[in-house]
Design an enzyme around this catalytic site. Structure first.
Site, PDB file in Angstrom:
ATOM      1  N   ARG A 235       0.862  -1.183   0.000  1.00 50.98           N
ATOM      2  CA  ARG A 235       0.000   0.000   0.000  1.00 50.98           C
ATOM      3  C   ARG A 235       0.897   1.230   0.000  1.00 50.98           C
ATOM      4  NH1 ARG A 235      -3.372  -2.858  -1.515  1.00 50.98           N
ATOM      5  NH2 ARG A 235      -5.427  -3.296  -0.646  1.00 50.98           N
ATOM      6  N   ASP A 259       4.391  -0.397  -6.946  1.00 48.82           N
ATOM      7  CA  ASP A 259       3.143  -0.769  -7.619  1.00 48.82           C
ATOM      8  C   ASP A 259       1.978  -0.016  -6.987  1.00 48.82           C
ATOM      9  OD1 ASP A 259       1.674  -2.395  -9.537  1.00 48.82           O
ATOM     10  OD2 ASP A 259       0.839  -3.437  -7.797  1.00 48.82           O
ATOM     11  N   GLU A 264      -2.724   7.385  -5.076  1.00 49.09           N
ATOM     12  CA  GLU A 264      -3.046   6.739  -6.358  1.00 49.09           C
ATOM     13  C   GLU A 264      -4.515   6.845  -6.754  1.00 49.09           C
ATOM     14  OE1 GLU A 264      -1.799   2.702  -5.172  1.00 49.09           O
ATOM     15  OE2 GLU A 264      -3.830   2.047  -5.648  1.00 49.09           O
ATOM     16  N   HIS A 296      -0.639  -0.368  -9.785  1.00 50.95           N
ATOM     17  CA  HIS A 296      -1.373  -1.329  -8.934  1.00 50.95           C
ATOM     18  C   HIS A 296      -1.811  -2.555  -9.754  1.00 50.95           C
ATOM     19  CE1 HIS A 296      -3.483  -1.359  -4.820  1.00 50.95           C
ATOM     20  NE2 HIS A 296      -3.377  -2.610  -5.251  1.00 50.95           N
TER      21      HIS A 296
HETATM   22  P1  NAD Z   1      -1.285 -11.280   5.172  1.00 52.80           P
HETATM   23  O1  NAD Z   1      -2.323 -10.804   6.116  1.00 52.80           O
HETATM   24  O2  NAD Z   1      -1.255 -12.723   4.786  1.00 52.80           O
HETATM   25  O3  NAD Z   1       0.165 -10.895   5.732  1.00 52.80           O
HETATM   26  C1  NAD Z   1       0.496  -9.642   6.248  1.00 52.80           C
HETATM   27  C2  NAD Z   1       1.628  -9.863   7.244  1.00 52.80           C
HETATM   28  O4  NAD Z   1       2.092  -8.574   7.687  1.00 52.80           O
HETATM   29  C3  NAD Z   1       1.189 -10.638   8.506  1.00 52.80           C
HETATM   30  O5  NAD Z   1       2.046 -11.735   8.721  1.00 52.80           O
HETATM   31  C4  NAD Z   1       1.314  -9.596   9.612  1.00 52.80           C
HETATM   32  O6  NAD Z   1       1.664 -10.163  10.872  1.00 52.80           O
HETATM   33  C5  NAD Z   1       2.419  -8.715   9.046  1.00 52.80           C
HETATM   34  N1  NAD Z   1       2.531  -7.416   9.701  1.00 52.80           N
HETATM   35  C6  NAD Z   1       1.563  -6.654  10.268  1.00 52.80           C
HETATM   36  N2  NAD Z   1       2.106  -5.535  10.808  1.00 52.80           N
HETATM   37  C7  NAD Z   1       3.445  -5.615  10.585  1.00 52.80           C
HETATM   38  C8  NAD Z   1       4.530  -4.791  10.922  1.00 52.80           C
HETATM   39  N3  NAD Z   1       4.368  -3.645  11.585  1.00 52.80           N
HETATM   40  N4  NAD Z   1       5.776  -5.182  10.542  1.00 52.80           N
HETATM   41  C9  NAD Z   1       5.971  -6.336   9.852  1.00 52.80           C
HETATM   42  N5  NAD Z   1       4.959  -7.160   9.514  1.00 52.80           N
HETATM   43  C10 NAD Z   1       3.710  -6.799   9.873  1.00 52.80           C
HETATM   44  O7  NAD Z   1      -1.431 -10.356   3.878  1.00 52.80           O
HETATM   45  P2  NAD Z   1      -0.946 -10.674   2.385  1.00 52.80           P
HETATM   46  O8  NAD Z   1      -2.009 -11.424   1.658  1.00 52.80           O
HETATM   47  O9  NAD Z   1       0.439 -11.205   2.418  1.00 52.80           O
HETATM   48  O10 NAD Z   1      -0.942  -9.190   1.773  1.00 52.80           O
HETATM   49  C11 NAD Z   1      -0.048  -8.191   2.236  1.00 52.80           C
HETATM   50  C12 NAD Z   1      -0.486  -6.844   1.673  1.00 52.80           C
HETATM   51  O11 NAD Z   1      -0.289  -6.847   0.258  1.00 52.80           O
HETATM   52  C13 NAD Z   1      -1.982  -6.559   1.820  1.00 52.80           C
HETATM   53  O12 NAD Z   1      -2.279  -5.967   3.075  1.00 52.80           O
HETATM   54  C14 NAD Z   1      -2.270  -5.617   0.700  1.00 52.80           C
HETATM   55  O13 NAD Z   1      -2.153  -4.289   1.172  1.00 52.80           O
HETATM   56  C15 NAD Z   1      -1.146  -5.875  -0.304  1.00 52.80           C
HETATM   57  N6  NAD Z   1      -1.645  -6.384  -1.593  1.00 52.80           N
HETATM   58  C16 NAD Z   1      -1.325  -5.703  -2.739  1.00 52.80           C
HETATM   59  C17 NAD Z   1      -1.748  -6.166  -3.983  1.00 52.80           C
HETATM   60  C18 NAD Z   1      -1.416  -5.468  -5.284  1.00 52.80           C
HETATM   61  O14 NAD Z   1      -2.028  -5.771  -6.308  1.00 52.80           O
HETATM   62  N7  NAD Z   1      -0.459  -4.572  -5.310  1.00 52.80           N
HETATM   63  C19 NAD Z   1      -2.523  -7.333  -4.039  1.00 52.80           C
HETATM   64  C20 NAD Z   1      -2.816  -8.021  -2.843  1.00 52.80           C
HETATM   65  C21 NAD Z   1      -2.372  -7.533  -1.631  1.00 52.80           C
END
Ligand code: NAD
Length: 332
Positions: A235, A259, A264, A296
């Site tokens: 994000r 990305d 955005e 994105h």
């Molecule tokens: P997830 O919930 O499986 O994993 C997120 C991880 O981040 C968890 O293990 C959590 O404990 C950890 N976390 C939380 N706070 C933290 C901190 N302060 N420091 C370090 N780690 C921390 O989520 P995911 O499916 O892996 O997705 C991650 C992010 O990717 C989503 O939140 C979303 O914003 C982003 N995303 C982007 C796209 C894209 O198209 N660009 C697509 C899907 C997801």
């Protein structure tokens, strides 16, 4: 049941339509984003289906509830754009797609890294101009270097494993470390400051929350190795863009692959090629030869679009039929 879907592009419609075949869902597709100003278009719909840049603040949710909407079905994983407190007070159910091909997103992060490091974006333009000079295109071997992965959820794990495959040492940071997974893949958990100091490449895979907003800011960048490459496919607001630009101007960072971008909304996903870009910060970012920005698109694979559509339809049907949602989908 009528579901009003916002910010939909032809590829969204194609997959959502296919997934809803025979499911008793009638889509009402809108190209514009959902906000307080557009919420009236949900009249008659039992659910709205929204994406990352729809703005579901209290005013918007109030308007949706007044129109009779009961269900906010996000067709993405992150839900930082929904006021959950307001949704709860209004009795609105909020669901998301908790997992859809973490490979799609992790592979895009690595694509940005490889392109930036080996300057593929510059080489592509040069060769098309018949400029076959290699001047300024020197990269570094990823093999033997250190990668820092912040957030080892579904996507971060895949990214870490791919980077291990290149022969990189991988440092990881997460408030909920998984020691078994790390040991199985030869990955070390580390304090975030140690990770920042020791990594040649840092990739962000954590959600945006009030605590993680601007986690990459002037002090954090100061800790990073000169010449390090920073990748953000999570994000935009995880990074303080002003501080990032200041660091890029001094030449301190080797490369930045984005990305996502703080501002955005209203820009990414749109064709603005015939218009005057009004966002001066984005305009400045686009001038750096070592910044690579995509709009994105990390989720944009056939597999991910199919999984997103199927989970969204299953969640929409579940509320209607009083059945459980797909595991991990219900936010409230
Ligand atoms: P997830 O919930 O499986 O994993 C997120 C991880 O981040 C968890 O293990 C959590 O404990 C950890 N976390 C939380 N706070 C933290 C901190 N302060 N420091 C370090 N780690 C921390 O989520 P995911 O499916 O892996 O997705 C991650 C992010 O990717 C989503 O939140 C979303 O914003 C982003 N995303 C982007 C796209 C894209 O198209 N660009 C697509 C899907 C997801």
């Amino acid at each position: 049941m009528i579901a009003a879907a916002y910010d939909t592009k032809p590829y969204d419609r194609q997959y959502l339509q296919a997934a809803a075949e025979g499911a008793g869902i009638e889509w009402r597709f809108w190209e514009f984003r959902l906000s307080e100003a557009t919420a009236g278009t949900a009249r008659g719909a039992g659910a709205v289906c929204v994406f990352v840049n729809d703005r579901l603040d209290r005013a918007c949710l109030d308007a949706l509830a007044r129109e009779g909407v009961r269900h906010i079905a996000l067709r993405c994983a992150g839900f930082n754009n929904v006021d959950l407190v307001a949704a709860k007070e209004l009795g609105l159910t909020v669901t998301r797609v908790p997992a859809y091909s973490p490979h799609a997103v992790a592979e895009h992060a690595v694509a940005l890294l490889l392109a930036l490091n080996r300057k593929i974006h510059r080489a592509f333009n040069r060769v098309r101009e018949l400029n076959f000079s290699l001047h300024g295109l020197v990269g570094f071997d990823l093999h033997g270097k250190t990668a820092g992965v912040i957030g080892t959820g579904k996507i971060g794990r895949v990214a870490a494993q791919i980077l291990r495959g290149f022969g990189m040492r991988v440092l990881a940071h997460d408030p909920f470390p998984d020691a078994d997974w790390a040991a199985a893949h030869g990955i070390e958990y580390a304090d975030v400051r140690v990770l920042a100091r020791e990594s040649d490449v840092i990739s962000l895979h954590l959600p945006l929350t009030p605590e993680t907003r601007h986690m990459i800011r002037a002090e954090t960048i100061e800790l990073m190795k000169p010449g390090a490459i920073l990748i953000n496919v999570s994000r935009g607001a995880l990074i303080d863009t002003g501080a990032l630009i200041a660091a890029l101007k001094t030449g301190r960072l080797g490369g930045v692959g984005l990305d996502v971008y703080e501002e955005e909304e209203g820009i990414f996903f749109e064709d603005l090629s015939g218009e005057i870009l009004q966002d001066d910060t984005l305009a400045r970012l686009l001038t750096f030869p070592n910044v690579l920005i995509t709009s994105h698109q990390a989720f944009l694979t056939r597999e991910a679009l199919q999984e997103i559509a199927q989970t969204t339809v299953a969640n929409l049907r579940a509320l209607d039929a009083g059945l459980p949602f797909i595991e991990g989908s219900q936010i409230q």
